[in-house]
Design a protein around this motif. Structure first.
Motif, mmCIF file in Angstrom:
data_model
loop_
_atom_site.group_PDB
_atom_site.id
_atom_site.type_symbol
_atom_site.label_atom_id
_atom_site.label_comp_id
_atom_site.label_asym_id
_atom_site.label_seq_id
_atom_site.Cartn_x
_atom_site.Cartn_y
_atom_site.Cartn_z
ATOM 1 N N UNK A 345 -15.348 11.734 -22.015
ATOM 2 C CA UNK A 345 -15.592 10.312 -21.749
ATOM 3 C C UNK A 345 -14.350 9.662 -21.150
ATOM 4 N N UNK A 346 -13.175 9.970 -21.697
ATOM 5 C CA UNK A 346 -11.938 9.453 -21.117
ATOM 6 C C UNK A 346 -11.752 9.955 -19.685
ATOM 7 N N UNK A 347 -12.104 11.213 -19.449
ATOM 8 C CA UNK A 347 -11.919 11.807 -18.122
ATOM 9 C C UNK A 347 -12.821 11.164 -17.077
ATOM 10 N N UNK A 348 -14.094 11.049 -17.396
ATOM 11 C CA UNK A 348 -15.068 10.620 -16.393
ATOM 12 C C UNK A 348 -15.340 9.124 -16.406
ATOM 13 N N UNK A 349 -15.119 8.454 -17.550
ATOM 14 C CA UNK A 349 -15.568 7.069 -17.684
ATOM 15 C C UNK A 349 -14.509 6.142 -18.269
ATOM 16 N N UNK A 350 -13.340 6.047 -17.657
ATOM 17 C CA UNK A 350 -12.366 5.065 -18.148
ATOM 18 C C UNK A 350 -12.914 3.661 -17.956
ATOM 19 N N UNK A 351 -12.479 2.725 -18.790
ATOM 20 C CA UNK A 351 -12.963 1.349 -18.658
ATOM 21 C C UNK A 351 -12.463 0.723 -17.356
ATOM 22 N N UNK A 352 -11.215 1.016 -17.006
ATOM 23 C CA UNK A 352 -10.622 0.449 -15.802
ATOM 24 C C UNK A 352 -10.251 1.589 -14.861
ATOM 25 N N UNK A 353 -10.443 1.416 -13.549
ATOM 26 C CA UNK A 353 -10.173 2.521 -12.621
ATOM 27 C C UNK A 353 -8.705 2.923 -12.538
ATOM 28 N N UNK A 354 -7.789 1.986 -12.894
ATOM 29 C CA UNK A 354 -6.369 2.255 -12.710
ATOM 30 C C UNK A 354 -5.592 2.014 -13.992
ATOM 31 N N UNK A 355 -4.437 2.678 -14.105
ATOM 32 C CA UNK A 355 -3.560 2.379 -15.219
ATOM 33 C C UNK A 355 -2.782 1.102 -14.923
ATOM 34 N N UNK A 356 -2.035 0.621 -15.901
ATOM 35 C CA UNK A 356 -1.199 -0.562 -15.682
ATOM 36 C C UNK A 356 -0.140 -0.217 -14.642
ATOM 37 N N UNK A 357 0.060 -1.057 -13.642
ATOM 38 C CA UNK A 357 0.982 -0.719 -12.552
ATOM 39 C C UNK A 357 2.422 -0.538 -13.021
ATOM 40 N N UNK A 358 3.133 0.318 -12.313
ATOM 41 C CA UNK A 358 4.578 0.494 -12.468
ATOM 42 C C UNK A 358 5.252 -0.087 -11.237
ATOM 43 N N UNK A 359 6.498 -0.497 -11.389
ATOM 44 C CA UNK A 359 7.270 -1.028 -10.259
ATOM 45 C C UNK A 359 8.508 -0.163 -10.053
ATOM 46 N N UNK A 360 8.734 0.242 -8.818
ATOM 47 C CA UNK A 360 9.913 1.040 -8.491
ATOM 48 C C UNK A 360 11.158 0.156 -8.533
ATOM 49 N N UNK A 361 12.115 0.534 -9.383
ATOM 50 C CA UNK A 361 13.333 -0.275 -9.514
ATOM 51 C C UNK A 361 14.391 0.094 -8.478
ATOM 52 N N UNK A 362 14.151 1.161 -7.721
ATOM 53 C CA UNK A 362 14.993 1.502 -6.578
ATOM 54 C C UNK A 362 14.189 2.397 -5.646
ATOM 55 N N UNK A 363 14.704 2.639 -4.466
ATOM 56 C CA UNK A 363 14.021 3.534 -3.533
ATOM 57 C C UNK A 363 13.824 4.899 -4.182
ATOM 58 N N UNK A 364 12.676 5.516 -3.885
ATOM 59 C CA UNK A 364 12.375 6.814 -4.489
ATOM 60 C C UNK A 364 11.569 7.647 -3.512
ATOM 61 N N UNK A 365 11.386 8.909 -3.858
ATOM 62 C CA UNK A 365 10.569 9.826 -3.074
ATOM 63 C C UNK A 365 9.544 10.472 -3.978
ATOM 64 N N UNK A 366 8.281 10.418 -3.580
ATOM 65 C CA UNK A 366 7.195 11.059 -4.314
ATOM 66 C C UNK A 366 6.490 12.021 -3.377
ATOM 67 N N UNK A 367 6.540 13.303 -3.716
ATOM 68 C CA UNK A 367 5.852 14.322 -2.923
ATOM 69 C C UNK A 367 6.189 14.198 -1.435
ATOM 70 N N UNK A 368 7.505 13.993 -1.187
ATOM 71 C CA UNK A 368 8.042 13.876 0.175
ATOM 72 C C UNK A 368 7.692 12.550 0.863
ATOM 73 N N UNK A 369 7.108 11.609 0.153
ATOM 74 C CA UNK A 369 6.824 10.289 0.716
ATOM 75 C C UNK A 369 7.862 9.292 0.214
ATOM 76 N N UNK A 370 8.352 8.473 1.103
ATOM 77 C CA UNK A 370 9.343 7.461 0.750
ATOM 78 C C UNK A 370 8.648 6.264 0.096
ATOM 79 N N UNK A 371 9.144 5.880 -1.073
ATOM 80 C CA UNK A 371 8.596 4.729 -1.804
ATOM 81 C C UNK A 371 9.679 3.657 -1.867
#
Length: 493
Positions: A345-371
């Motif tokens: 149920x948690x896997x397929x049917x979460x109440x909200x589509x997204x988790x609570x947002x995070x904010x990048x406190x400095x420039x970062x790289x995720x999977x070779x993408x610049x954030x």
């Protein structure tokens, strides 16, 4: 980026991203994979959406310290009383202070043990309420959503305020339905979750704040009025009580979460928390009631359409617990199939589509993408849980996929193939309590009653709401008691 899009200020963020990312996940074919990462621009803000476990682990594990802050929004500011609590506050000293209080005092193992009896009593009230519904409603019909939400509401009010109801009903009517205040309270909490980080144009174009172009601000003000009306008298009375005790040098043990918040002192013997901090953290403690109630409603809806799953769940309950006593929290470690149903149920049917947002406190790289610094990073719960690259037949409800041979299945997912309670330094510190509440709700409903569809209903329609991912209509089923009568009588006295 895998996909770059620009959305107009009038676009609803939740619906827009969900449409882009997950249209194919809600079809039978799943013909092409969704993008693993996506960037959108709202005003001057980069919003990064993550859709796969590997990148989610980069955010919440490898780069946890970088993504430890929260966005500043109209709703989060209002709901946290100016960022005075833990979950919604940006990274800083106030968050650190309230996180210590929450982890070390409120949701500590010792406090969880101390309040066990109250949770057990609420589980008994649950059995009594549904039993009474069987005897008083037409066709023995039970609104499972109503039962689940108010069970969770009663528990968190009991643990926080030492009361189930804001105005206690007459003695002997503990199995009665919730009153208007309790209905308002639960409605307010669910509204908070619907509006907390939904798109509000003034969050990205601050000069528009106060114009309330999308009606967002009016709803938020209304919810806070309800929460303040119900919480404030209890909080102020408790502060006065503890102030009087302190003045006369009288000590007593804390009896609930509010006592903890009010009684904490600093190194000079002064109250550690202000009134606003107590109000903020008290309100925030109410938010997690959504997770258990939504998961249990969906799990029961799914297994009503799968008799073989229901049979396995009941067989496990009969083997582990039997029919001569009611299931208890101590039984949960051995109820692995039931836990697997909740994981699904948690896997397929979460109440909200997204988790609570995070904010990048400095420039970062995720999977070779610049954030860029100050980007808002949100992890798609739907994208993780229904990802065809991670799960076979991802839209199919299959509890067996979680039975890996472990002697104790848990509701969390360390590899972030789905999200239940969150993880990392901004994860939920109440995983143990949340797991217990979820499992007791599910296990008591299944053990105590035989559930059948209403007359004329062949299949439960598993349709999601248009405003969140709850069932579009409350789950209403017929219930028949299946245990010896003395068990229901004993909790009804």
């Amino acid at each position: 980026m895998s996909q770059i899009a620009r959305a107009s200020a009038q676009t609803n963020l939740q619906n827009y991203i969900t449409q882009i990312l997950h249209t194919e996940l809600n079809t039978d074919a799943c013909s092409s994979p969704s993008p693993n990462i996506m960037c959108l621009r709202f005003g001057s803000v980069h919003v990064i959406v993550v859709n796969c476990p590997e990148i989610a682990c980069e955010i919440l594990r490898k780069n946890d310290a970088i993504f430890a802050s929260r966005p500043l929004t109209f709703a989060s500011d209002s709901f946290s009383f100016g960022y005075k609590a833990s979950t919604l506050s940006p990274y800083g000293e106030q968050w650190k202070k309230m996180r210590r209080v929450l982890s070390s005092e409120i949701l500590s193992t010792a406090m969880e043990r101390r309040l066990h009896a109250r949770r057990a009593e609420e589980a008994d009230h649950l059995i009594r309420f549904v039993y009474n519904q069987c005897n008083t409603t037409a066709n023995n019909s039970v609104d499972v959503r109503h039962v689940a939400r108010h069970f969770c509401g009663n528990i968190i009010r009991r643990l926080t305020f030492s009361k189930r109801y804001f105005v206690e009903p007459p003695l002997g009517s503990a199995g009665a339905s919730p009153g208007p205040d309790e209905m308002d309270h639960v409605d307010a909490v669910f509204t908070v979750l619907n509006y907390l980080y939904s798109f509000c144009v003034s969050d990205y174009f601050p000069m528009l704040r106060g114009l309330d172009l999308d009606g967002h601000e009016k709803v938020v003000h209304g919810v806070m009025t309800t929460i303040n009306r119900l919480h404030d008298p209890i909080i102020k009375e408790r502060i006065h009580e503890w102030s009087t005790l302190h003045k006369h040098g009288v000590k007593r043990e804390v009896r609930d979460f509010l006592d903890v918040l009010v009684s904490l002192e600093d190194s000079e013997g002064q109250p550690l928390l202000s009134l606003e901090e107590i109000k903020a953290q008290t309100a925030e403690l109410m938010f997690p009631i959504v997770n258990p109630s939504n998961a249990v409603e969906w799990a029961l809806a799914e297994i009503m359409n799968k008799p073989q799953v229901m049979e396995k769940a009941m067989s496990e309950l009969n083997t582990v617990v039997g029919k001569e006593r009611l299931v208890q929290e101590s039984d949960i470690p051995r109820l692995n199939y039931l836990k697997s149903c909740i994981r699904e149920a948690f896997r397929t049917r979460p109440y909200h589509p997204f988790n609570i947002p995070h904010v990048a406190m400095k420039d970062a790289t995720l999977s070779d993408y610049f954030i860029p610094k100050d980007s808002h990073v949100i992890i798609s719960r739907v994208g993780l849980g229904r990802n065809p690259n991670t799960w076979d037949v991802p839209l199919e409800f299959q509890p067996e996929r979680h039975l890996s041979g472990s002697s104790n299945i848990v509701l969390t997912e360390p590899d972030l193939r789905f999200m239940s309670f969150g993880t990392g330094r901004r994860g939920c510190p109440g995983v143990s309590l949340g797991s217990s509440v979820t499992m007791m709700l599910f296990a008591r409903l299944l053990q105590g009653f035989t559930w059948t569809k209403l007359p004329g209903v062949q299949t439960i329609e598993l349709k999601e709401s248009t405003t969140n991912l709850a069932l579009s209509e409350p789950l209403i089923l017929q219930a028949e008691p299946r245990l010896p009568v003395h068990l229901y009588v004993s909790v009804s006295s």
